[in-house]
Enzyme design. Structure first.
Site, PDB file in Angstrom:
ATOM      1  N   LYS A   1     -70.342 -20.489 -32.081  1.00 57.65           N
ATOM      2  CA  LYS A   1     -71.555 -20.054 -31.540  1.00 57.65           C
ATOM      3  C   LYS A   1     -71.556 -20.226 -30.042  1.00 57.65           C
ATOM      4  CE  LYS A   1     -76.076 -22.580 -32.316  1.00 57.65           C
ATOM      5  NZ  LYS A   1     -76.870 -23.775 -32.666  1.00 57.65           N
TER       6      LYS A   1
ATOM      7  N   SER B   1     -80.656 -22.916 -35.482  1.00 60.13           N
ATOM      8  CA  SER B   1     -80.255 -22.081 -34.549  1.00 60.13           C
ATOM      9  C   SER B   1     -79.080 -21.419 -34.592  1.00 60.13           C
ATOM     10  CB  SER B   1     -80.498 -22.564 -33.130  1.00 60.13           C
ATOM     11  OG  SER B   1     -79.531 -23.741 -33.085  1.00 60.13           O
TER      12      SER B   1
ATOM     13  N   SER C   1     -79.572 -27.557 -37.006  1.00 54.10           N
ATOM     14  CA  SER C   1     -79.527 -26.327 -36.709  1.00 54.10           C
ATOM     15  C   SER C   1     -78.009 -25.676 -37.337  1.00 54.10           C
ATOM     16  CB  SER C   1     -79.402 -25.935 -35.154  1.00 54.10           C
ATOM     17  OG  SER C   1     -80.828 -25.713 -34.576  1.00 54.10           O
TER      18      SER C   1
END
Lengths: 109, 476
Positions: free
Chosen positions: B80, B155, B179
Site C-alpha cells: 500500500k 482505504s 481499511s
C-alpha cells in the site's frame, strides 16, 4: 454538564468554518467552504450522541501494555543515502540548506 | 499461466522449493498480469519492474546456493502506498506527496527484505488512508475486480483489488477503522488486522497513531498468518510496539470447545443488508457444525464506538497531518506570506475528505470543545475497551458481518460522507479497543462478495486466526 453543552449545540456557521479553516491552515475556495459547512454539520451531529453517555470517573487512558517506552536519545550516526534523498525532497534549496519563506514579514532592522 | 497466478504464499513457496518455477518466472507472470489488467482496475500507482526483477534474481541465486530464506523468499507482494520503500515514490494517494521520494524503508519493508520478498509496486489508497472506497485517492479510484462499476472498498482498495485480481500473491495494507478488513470483504479475499502494538508503524505514513496497524491482504487465512508473523515484533523505532503473547496459530480442523460470541447490539444495528445477514448467519451455523458453542453476548457501546472513532481519529489526523505544510518536502505553493504559503499548499495539495477530517479534529480539539468532544470520546473509548474485556470473559471470539453491505457503486456515497462513515460500524470497534480482527469470505449477495468478521481478545491473534482458518477450510 456535558448534556447541557451538547443540547446548546448550534449548527456550524460560515464564520465557524472560516475560523476552522484558518486554524487548520487550509485555504478554501467559496464553494469548498460551502460544501464543508454542509457536510461537517451532520457529522458533528452524529458524534454528539456521545454526550448522552455517563462517563464520570472513567479514565481517558487505561493501558493494557506499556509498550517499549522511551529510548535513549543517542546519535544514530550518519546515513548518507537517507540524507541525500531528504535533500532531494526539499521544495527549494541553496546548497544543502532548505530554503523557506521568511518567518517575519517586517523584520526590525 | 493461469495456475501460477492463482498462487498463494504457501503454494508459491512450495513451487519455488520444488523448482516448478523460479521467482523470476513468478515475478514476470504477475507483472504481465498487471500490464494486461491494471488499466481497467487501477490497483497500482507505481510498478517497480526493474527492482522487482532484481529481487527475484537475487532470490533465485540464493535458492540455487541452497540459501533460501523461508516461505516468503522470492514471493511477489504489493505494498500500500502509505508504506515507505526507500528510494521509491510514496504518495499516500495525495497530491502533496506526488513527487515524494522515500528516504528510508519502513520497518515492515526491512523485515520483508530480510525474508527475501519481491516488491511488485505500490498500490492505490484513499488519500492518507482516509476513506472506505479508495475514491478519495488524488490519482483516481480503483475498481472492484468483480464488477468494474463498483468500489473495491477502502482505504486499502488497491491492495485488495491486486490480490483479488491475481496481480500479486499477497499484499500489505493499513487498518485504522477497517481499511484492511472491509476492502477484503468487498473483494472476496482475506484481510487481517493484528492487535495494536504487534506490528511497527515506523515508515507507515501516520493517520491516527493510536489506532493504525499494518496488516496483510491475502487469498487464504494461512497466508495471512505467514505474512503477519513476519511483520510482527517490537521495534525500537516505534515505542508503541508491545511484546504481547507469542503468535502461534495451530490451524485446527475442529472448533470443539471454542466459545463464539454474537454481540447483541452490533447485530441489531440499522442498515444491515438482508443478503449480508443471511450469509453471515450461515457462517455462524457452520461454526456450530464445527463444534463451537455459539452464544449471544452483551457488547454495549457498539454504536458509540463509531462515534468515538470519528472524534478520536480526526483529532489525531489533524495533528499528524500538520507536517504537510509545504516546507521540508512535498508540494509548496509559494505565496507572499508564510501563513498564506501554508494555507495555499495545504488547500491545493490536500483533497476534500482529508481537509474535512483535519477540520473535524481541529474543532474537537479547540478551546471550549475539547472536553465535550475529545475528552469524552477518550472516556467512551475506555468504556468500549472494558465492554470487550467483559465479553471475552465469556467467549473466545466475536463474530459479526465485516460490513453492513457489499461493494457499492462508484460515486454512490461520495456526496454523503456520513453514509460512508457508517460502513465502518462493525470493523471500528477492534481499532478502538486495539484488538486483532480478521475478515474471511463467506458467500456472495447479488454476485458481490460478503465477509464474516472475527475479533479476538487483546494479543489473542492466534485464536482469531485459528477460528477463521477452521471456518475457511470447512466452508465449501
Amino acid at each position: 454538564m456535558n448534556k447541557r453543552l451538547f443540547l446548546a449545540r448550534m449548527p456550524l456557521s460560515k464564520d465557524d468554518v472560516k475560523r476552522l479553516a484558518e486554524l487548520s491552515r487550509i485555504e478554501l475556495e467559496p464553494e469548498e467552504a460551502a460544501r464543508m459547512e454542509q457536510t461537517l454539520d451532520p457529522i458533528l451531529e452524529y458524534v454528539s450522541r456521545l454526550s448522552a453517555i455517563e462517563t464520570a470517573g472513567v479514565p481517558e487512558v487505561e493501558l493494557e501494555d506499556e509498550g517499549l517506552g522511551f529510548r535513549q536519545d543517542v546519535e544514530r550516526g550518519d546515513n548518507q543515502a537517507e540524507r541525500s534523498i531528504i535533500l532531494r525532497n526539499f521544495p527549494d534549496r541553496e546548497g544543502d540548506a532548505l530554503k523557506v519563506p521568511a518567518v517575519f514579514e517586517n523584520p526590525k532592522q | 499461466m493461469k495456475k501460477i497466478l492463482e498462487s498463494t504464499i504457501k503454494s508459491a513457496a512450495h513451487g519455488l522449493e520444488t523448482g516448478d518455477f523460479s521467482s523470476t518466472e513468478l515475478t514476470k507472470a504477475y507483472l504481465d498480469q498487471v500490464r494486461g489488467l491494471d488499466l481497467s482496475i487501477h490497483a497500482y500507482l507505481d510498478v517497480h519492474q526493474d527492482a522487482a526483477f532484481l529481487q527475484a534474481q537475487e532470490s533465485d541465486e540464493r535458492r540455487a546456493k541452497g540459501e533460501a530464506l523461508g516461505p516468503l523468499d522470492g514471493v511477489p507482494l504489493a505494498i500500500k502506498d502509505n508504506i515507505l520503500i526507500k528510494g521509491q515514490r510514496t504518495t499516500a494517494g495525495s497530491k502533496i506527496l506526488e513527487n515524494y521520494e522515500s528516504p528510508y524503508d519502513a520497518s515492515v519493508i526491512k523485515k520483508l527484505r530480510a525474508a527475501g520478498s519481491v516488491f511488485l509496486g505500490k498500490t492505490n489508497l484513499d488519500e492518507y488512508a482516509m476513506g472506505s472506497s479508495t475514491e478519495h485517492s488524488a490519482f483516481g479510484p480503483t475498481k472492484n475486480p468483480r464488477d468494474l462499476e463498483r468500489v473495491p472498498g477502502g482505504s486499502s482498495g488497491g491492495s485488495a483489488a491486486a490480490v483479488a485480481a491475481d496481480m500479486c500473491v499477497a499484499a500489505l495494507g493499513s487498518d485504522t477503522g477497517g481499511s484492511v478488513r472491509q476492502p477484503a470483504a468487498y473483494c472476496g479475499i482475506v484481510g487481517f488486522k493484528p492487535s495494536y502494538g504487534r506490528v511497527s508503524r515506523y515508515g507507515l505514513i501516520a493517520m491516527a497513531s493510536s489506532l493504525d496497524q499494518i496488516g496483510p491482504l491475502t487469498k487464504t487465512v494461512e497466508d495471512a498468518a505467514i505474512l503477519a508473523k513476519t511483520l510482527m515484533g517490537q521495534d525500537p523505532m516505534d515505542q508503541t510496539t508491545a511484546a504481547g503473547k507469542p503468535f502461534n496459530p495451530t490451524f485446527p480442523k475442529s472448533l470443539k470447545g471454542v466459545r463464539v460470541g454474537l454481540p447483541k447490539q452490533a447485530w441489531q444495528v440499522d442498515g444491515l443488508d438482508e443478503g449480508v445477514r443471511s450469509d453471515v448467519d450461515e457462517a455462524v451455523e457452520k461454526l456450530r457444525g464445527l463444534g463451537a458453542e455459539i452464544k449471544e453476548v452483551d457488547l454495549p457501546y457498539a454504536d458509540e464506538a463509531l462515534a468515538a472513532y470519528y472524534i478520536i481519529m480526526p483529532c489525531e489526523v489533524s495533528a499528524n497531518l500538520s507536517r504537510f505544510d509545504g516546507m521540508r518536502y512535498g508540494l509548496r505553493e509559494l505565496a507572499p506570506t508564510l501563513l498564506e504559503t501554508y494555507s495555499k499548499s495545504r488547500g491545493r495539495g490536500l483533497g476534500e475528505e482529508t481537509r474535512r477530517r483535519i477540520m473535524l479534529g481541529t474543532y474537537a480539539l479547540s478551546k471550549g470543545y475539547y472536553d465535550a468532544y475529545y475528552r469524552q470520546a477518550r472516556k467512551v473509548q475506555t468504556l468500549v475497551r472494558r465492554a470487550y474485556l467483559r465479553a471475552f470473559e465469556e467467549v473466545d471470539v466475536l463474530v459479526t458481518p465485516t460490513a453492513p453491505n457489499t461493494a457499492f457503486k462508484l460515486g454512490e456515497k461520495l456526496s454523503d460522507p456520513l453514509a460512508m462513515y457508517l460502513v465502518d460500524v462493525f470493523t471500528v470497534g477492534a481499532n478502538v479497543a486495539g484488538l486483532p480482527a480478521i475478515s474471511v469470505p463467506c458467500g456472495t449477495d447479488k454476485g458481490m462478495p460478503v465477509g464474516v468478521h472475527f475479533v479476538g481478545g487483546y494479543m489473542q491473534d492466534a485464536t482469531a486466526i485459528d477460528v477463521a482458518y477452521a471456518y475457511e477450510q470447512n466452508r465449501l
